[in-house]
Design a protein around this motif. Sequence first.
Motif, PDB file in Angstrom:
ATOM      1  N   THR A 124      -4.881  -6.820  22.764  1.00  0.00           N
ATOM      2  CA  THR A 124      -6.246  -7.241  22.441  1.00  0.00           C
ATOM      3  C   THR A 124      -6.322  -8.723  22.124  1.00  0.00           C
ATOM      4  O   THR A 124      -7.398  -9.304  22.153  1.00  0.00           O
ATOM      5  CB  THR A 124      -6.779  -6.449  21.233  1.00  0.00           C
ATOM      6  OG1 THR A 124      -5.882  -6.618  20.134  1.00  0.00           O
ATOM      7  CG2 THR A 124      -6.901  -4.980  21.562  1.00  0.00           C
ATOM      8  N   PHE A 125      -5.183  -9.364  21.848  1.00  0.00           N
ATOM      9  CA  PHE A 125      -5.189 -10.787  21.500  1.00  0.00           C
ATOM     10  C   PHE A 125      -4.950 -11.689  22.711  1.00  0.00           C
ATOM     11  O   PHE A 125      -5.752 -12.558  23.017  1.00  0.00           O
ATOM     12  CB  PHE A 125      -4.143 -11.069  20.412  1.00  0.00           C
ATOM     13  CG  PHE A 125      -4.162 -12.480  19.911  1.00  0.00           C
ATOM     14  CD1 PHE A 125      -5.199 -12.925  19.113  1.00  0.00           C
ATOM     15  CD2 PHE A 125      -3.150 -13.355  20.241  1.00  0.00           C
ATOM     16  CE1 PHE A 125      -5.227 -14.224  18.659  1.00  0.00           C
ATOM     17  CE2 PHE A 125      -3.163 -14.655  19.792  1.00  0.00           C
ATOM     18  CZ  PHE A 125      -4.207 -15.097  18.999  1.00  0.00           C
ATOM     19  N   CYS A 126      -3.848 -11.462  23.425  1.00  0.00           N
ATOM     20  CA  CYS A 126      -3.532 -12.350  24.555  1.00  0.00           C
ATOM     21  C   CYS A 126      -3.994 -11.794  25.904  1.00  0.00           C
ATOM     22  O   CYS A 126      -4.025 -12.517  26.894  1.00  0.00           O
ATOM     23  CB  CYS A 126      -2.035 -12.658  24.600  1.00  0.00           C
ATOM     24  SG  CYS A 126      -0.970 -11.261  24.989  1.00  0.00           S
ATOM     25  N   GLY A 127      -4.336 -10.504  25.990  1.00  0.00           N
ATOM     26  CA  GLY A 127      -4.862  -9.923  27.215  1.00  0.00           C
ATOM     27  C   GLY A 127      -3.823  -9.510  28.244  1.00  0.00           C
ATOM     28  O   GLY A 127      -4.179  -9.135  29.359  1.00  0.00           O
ATOM     29  N   SER A 128      -2.547  -9.570  27.919  1.00  0.00           N
ATOM     30  CA  SER A 128      -1.524  -9.201  28.895  1.00  0.00           C
ATOM     31  C   SER A 128      -1.447  -7.678  29.034  1.00  0.00           C
ATOM     32  O   SER A 128      -1.665  -6.938  28.080  1.00  0.00           O
ATOM     33  CB  SER A 128      -0.158  -9.764  28.488  1.00  0.00           C
ATOM     34  OG  SER A 128       0.248  -9.190  27.269  1.00  0.00           O
ATOM     35  N   VAL A 129      -1.154  -7.221  30.241  1.00  0.00           N
ATOM     36  CA  VAL A 129      -1.021  -5.799  30.524  1.00  0.00           C
ATOM     37  C   VAL A 129       0.399  -5.387  30.169  1.00  0.00           C
ATOM     38  O   VAL A 129       1.365  -5.880  30.743  1.00  0.00           O
ATOM     39  CB  VAL A 129      -1.335  -5.495  31.996  1.00  0.00           C
ATOM     40  CG1 VAL A 129      -1.086  -4.030  32.305  1.00  0.00           C
ATOM     41  CG2 VAL A 129      -2.761  -5.871  32.320  1.00  0.00           C
ATOM     42  N   LEU A 130       0.534  -4.494  29.192  1.00  0.00           N
ATOM     43  CA  LEU A 130       1.851  -4.066  28.719  1.00  0.00           C
ATOM     44  C   LEU A 130       2.396  -2.915  29.547  1.00  0.00           C
ATOM     45  O   LEU A 130       3.596  -2.809  29.778  1.00  0.00           O
ATOM     46  CB  LEU A 130       1.777  -3.670  27.246  1.00  0.00           C
ATOM     47  CG  LEU A 130       1.229  -4.762  26.318  1.00  0.00           C
ATOM     48  CD1 LEU A 130       1.046  -4.219  24.930  1.00  0.00           C
ATOM     49  CD2 LEU A 130       2.143  -5.964  26.313  1.00  0.00           C
ATOM     50  N   ARG A 131       1.526  -2.021  30.001  1.00  0.00           N
ATOM     51  CA  ARG A 131       1.935  -0.894  30.814  1.00  0.00           C
ATOM     52  C   ARG A 131       0.724  -0.431  31.619  1.00  0.00           C
ATOM     53  O   ARG A 131      -0.394  -0.422  31.106  1.00  0.00           O
ATOM     54  CB  ARG A 131       2.466   0.229  29.957  1.00  0.00           C
ATOM     55  CG  ARG A 131       2.986   1.378  30.762  1.00  0.00           C
ATOM     56  CD  ARG A 131       3.847   2.276  29.971  1.00  0.00           C
ATOM     57  NE  ARG A 131       4.359   3.300  30.865  1.00  0.00           N
ATOM     58  CZ  ARG A 131       5.166   4.231  30.494  1.00  0.00           C
ATOM     59  NH1 ARG A 131       5.566   4.291  29.244  1.00  0.00           N
ATOM     60  NH2 ARG A 131       5.593   5.126  31.349  1.00  0.00           N
ATOM     61  N   SER A 132       0.916  -0.042  32.861  1.00  0.00           N
ATOM     62  CA  SER A 132      -0.194   0.429  33.681  1.00  0.00           C
ATOM     63  C   SER A 132       0.075   1.841  34.187  1.00  0.00           C
ATOM     64  O   SER A 132       1.219   2.239  34.393  1.00  0.00           O
ATOM     65  CB  SER A 132      -0.423  -0.511  34.865  1.00  0.00           C
ATOM     66  OG  SER A 132       0.699  -0.511  35.702  1.00  0.00           O
TER      67      SER A 132
END
Length: 68
Positions: free
Chosen positions: A58-66
Amino acid sequence: MVCFCFLVDQTKKVRRCKPVAGMCSRCGGGASVADMKTETRFCHVPFYWRSWKAIMCTFCGSVLRSYH
């Protein structure tokens, strides 16, 4: 002489998200489960899209897992 110019772009949009337990491994921010939509356009006309779920920061917007 023939010159072809193609304009293709791809956008990712978050449709819905809700918080989950966990933290981002990159920045330490909170995580959320998001319903994502990817749209590929050719000369501003959408010709391919798909919906998928992802766990994202929620802070940096990176996708951790899809989840496709």
